[in-house]
Write an enzyme that holds these catalytic residues in place. Structure first.
Site, PDB file in Angstrom:
ATOM      1  N   LYS A  65     -51.993  17.193   9.807  1.00  0.00           N
ATOM      2  CA  LYS A  65     -52.213  18.630   9.556  1.00  0.00           C
ATOM      3  C   LYS A  65     -51.545  19.027   8.242  1.00  0.00           C
ATOM      4  O   LYS A  65     -50.393  18.676   7.984  1.00  0.00           O
ATOM      5  CB  LYS A  65     -51.663  19.456  10.718  1.00  0.00           C
ATOM      6  CG  LYS A  65     -50.173  19.290  10.982  1.00  0.00           C
ATOM      7  CD  LYS A  65     -49.790  20.065  12.227  1.00  0.00           C
ATOM      8  CE  LYS A  65     -48.305  20.091  12.484  1.00  0.00           C
ATOM      9  NZ  LYS A  65     -47.464  20.595  11.391  1.00  0.00           N
ATOM     10  N   CYS A 123     -43.012  24.432  12.914  1.00  0.00           N
ATOM     11  CA  CYS A 123     -44.314  23.881  13.317  1.00  0.00           C
ATOM     12  C   CYS A 123     -44.608  24.036  14.802  1.00  0.00           C
ATOM     13  O   CYS A 123     -45.769  24.180  15.188  1.00  0.00           O
ATOM     14  CB  CYS A 123     -44.417  22.434  12.875  1.00  0.00           C
ATOM     15  SG  CYS A 123     -44.542  22.294  11.074  1.00  0.00           S
ATOM     16  N   ASP A 176     -45.027  16.602  15.113  1.00  0.00           N
ATOM     17  CA  ASP A 176     -44.358  16.150  13.879  1.00  0.00           C
ATOM     18  C   ASP A 176     -43.066  15.354  14.111  1.00  0.00           C
ATOM     19  O   ASP A 176     -42.088  15.521  13.364  1.00  0.00           O
ATOM     20  CB  ASP A 176     -44.075  17.351  12.966  1.00  0.00           C
ATOM     21  CG  ASP A 176     -45.335  18.074  12.537  1.00  0.00           C
ATOM     22  OD1 ASP A 176     -46.440  17.640  12.930  1.00  0.00           O
ATOM     23  OD2 ASP A 176     -45.226  19.094  11.821  1.00  0.00           O
ATOM     24  N   VAL A 178     -40.736  18.985  16.607  1.00  0.00           N
ATOM     25  CA  VAL A 178     -39.900  19.681  15.626  1.00  0.00           C
ATOM     26  C   VAL A 178     -40.758  20.337  14.547  1.00  0.00           C
ATOM     27  O   VAL A 178     -41.867  19.893  14.284  1.00  0.00           O
ATOM     28  CB  VAL A 178     -38.916  18.690  14.976  1.00  0.00           C
ATOM     29  CG1 VAL A 178     -37.944  18.165  16.021  1.00  0.00           C
ATOM     30  CG2 VAL A 178     -39.613  17.534  14.269  1.00  0.00           C
ATOM     31  N   THR A 179     -40.155  21.365  13.879  1.00  0.00           N
ATOM     32  CA  THR A 179     -38.974  22.073  14.336  1.00  0.00           C
ATOM     33  C   THR A 179     -39.416  23.270  15.170  1.00  0.00           C
ATOM     34  O   THR A 179     -40.523  23.772  14.998  1.00  0.00           O
ATOM     35  CB  THR A 179     -38.098  22.563  13.150  1.00  0.00           C
ATOM     36  OG1 THR A 179     -38.869  23.494  12.363  1.00  0.00           O
ATOM     37  CG2 THR A 179     -37.640  21.417  12.298  1.00  0.00           C
ATOM     38  N   GLN A 200     -41.738  39.555  27.116  1.00  0.00           N
ATOM     39  CA  GLN A 200     -42.899  40.417  27.372  1.00  0.00           C
ATOM     40  C   GLN A 200     -43.903  39.749  28.314  1.00  0.00           C
ATOM     41  O   GLN A 200     -45.121  39.784  28.090  1.00  0.00           O
ATOM     42  CB  GLN A 200     -43.584  40.801  26.057  1.00  0.00           C
ATOM     43  CG  GLN A 200     -42.637  41.457  25.037  1.00  0.00           C
ATOM     44  CD  GLN A 200     -43.365  41.856  23.776  1.00  0.00           C
ATOM     45  OE1 GLN A 200     -44.201  42.747  23.790  1.00  0.00           O
ATOM     46  NE2 GLN A 200     -43.036  41.190  22.685  1.00  0.00           N
TER      47      GLN A 200
HETATM   48  N1  TIU Z   1     -42.818  20.224  11.279  1.00  0.00           N
HETATM   49  C1  TIU Z   1     -42.168  21.273  10.775  1.00  0.00           C
HETATM   50  O1  TIU Z   1     -41.561  22.043  11.486  1.00  0.00           O
HETATM   51  N2  TIU Z   1     -42.168  21.420   9.373  1.00  0.00           N
HETATM   52  C2  TIU Z   1     -41.171  22.021   8.670  1.00  0.00           C
HETATM   53  O2  TIU Z   1     -41.258  22.146   7.450  1.00  0.00           O
HETATM   54  N3  TIU Z   1     -40.075  22.447   9.381  1.00  0.00           N
HETATM   55  C3  TIU Z   1     -38.922  22.975   8.869  1.00  0.00           C
HETATM   56  O3  TIU Z   1     -38.092  23.395   9.667  1.00  0.00           O
HETATM   57  N4  TIU Z   1     -38.723  22.973   7.566  1.00  0.00           N
END
Ligand code: TIU
Length: 233
Positions: A132, A165, A27, A160-161, A205
């Site tokens: 996705k 995701c 993303d 990210v993030t 772990q």
């Molecule tokens: N790609 C992803 O992480 N989507 C999000 O909505 N991330 C947030 O941190 N909001």
């Protein structure tokens, strides 16, 4: 280059075999990295995500130079929002909701300007692109079948993030039998402390979800001697 390559990593060394590995870039689209997109509508300062871009570019270039498979994902909904659950669209008090028109087009909708991967990381011919509808890269996508048909068993994650995701995708990958490695300086969260917490959760772990290391460890193993491994156990 003899395989596997041994990467210094946490909780222990990662045996990278490029013939069976894919670089998965989660993303890195304008929606999350630039002002005016989905990330900012949720109330986040998106500028902190921009700091990882040079490290991501260095890894992508090296990975391509070695002929490794690359997967790019976008969090993206169909224009009619038929794949966007009501709960996802209506939760919270965002300034703009998914599907609304923002400065970079409709928020989180496939094909809109804001939904494009940032130009320096843009996909090239032969790379896999996954739109996705969820946070995880495997939910409601053909990713698992595409990877299996190519004999991929190892995934190296950037993007990210970290705790949303990226972590969701790593957990989905773990349950499907992949070995996953997270590049710590190639991922970021909007929220202080969440990246480190995620790295700790993933690697605890005995690597309950996977491994973590730095881009330097990977680049060094790929034959860039100037990238002294900076990762410390
Ligand atoms: N790609 C992803 O992480 N989507 C999000 O909505 N991330 C947030 O941190 N909001």
């Amino acid at each position: 280059m003899p395989m596997p390559l041994t990467l210094e990593a946490r909780p222990f060394a990662f045996p990278l075999d490029l013939r069976h590995a894919a670089l998965v870039i989660i993303d890195m689209q304008r929606d999350f990295v630039e002002p005016g997109g989905f990330g900012e509508t949720l109330g986040n300062d998106v500028s902190r995500l921009q700091a990882i871009v040079p490290a991501c570019v260095a890894v992508l270039q090296a990975w391509r130079a070695h002929g490794g498979l690359v997967v790019h994902t976008r969090e993206a909904h169909a224009p009619d929002l038929s794949d966007c659950p009501r709960a996802k669209r209506e939760r919270g008090q965002p300034t703009l909701r998914i599907g609304d028109v923002g400065p970079m087009g409709r928020i989180l909708v496939a094909g809109e300007p804001g939904n494009q991967i940032i130009p320096v990381l843009a996909p090239i011919a032969g790379e896999i692109e996954i739109d996705k509808p969820g946070k995880g890269a495997f939910y409601a996508t053909p990713l698992h079948e595409l990877l299996r048909s190519r004999g991929i068993t190892q995934l190296v994650f950037m993007g990210v993030t970290t705790e949303v995701c990226v972590q969701t995708s790593m957990r989905e990958a773990n349950d499907r039998g992949y070995d996953s490695l997270l590049l710590e300086d190639c991922t970021e969260s909007y929220i202080d402390g969440f990246k480190q917490a995620t790295v700790d959760m993933v690697t605890a772990q005995g690597g309950i979800v996977g491994w973590a290391t730095s881009s330097s460890s990977l680049l060094y193993a790929l034959g860039q001697p100037s990238r002294r491994p900076a990762y410390a156990h």
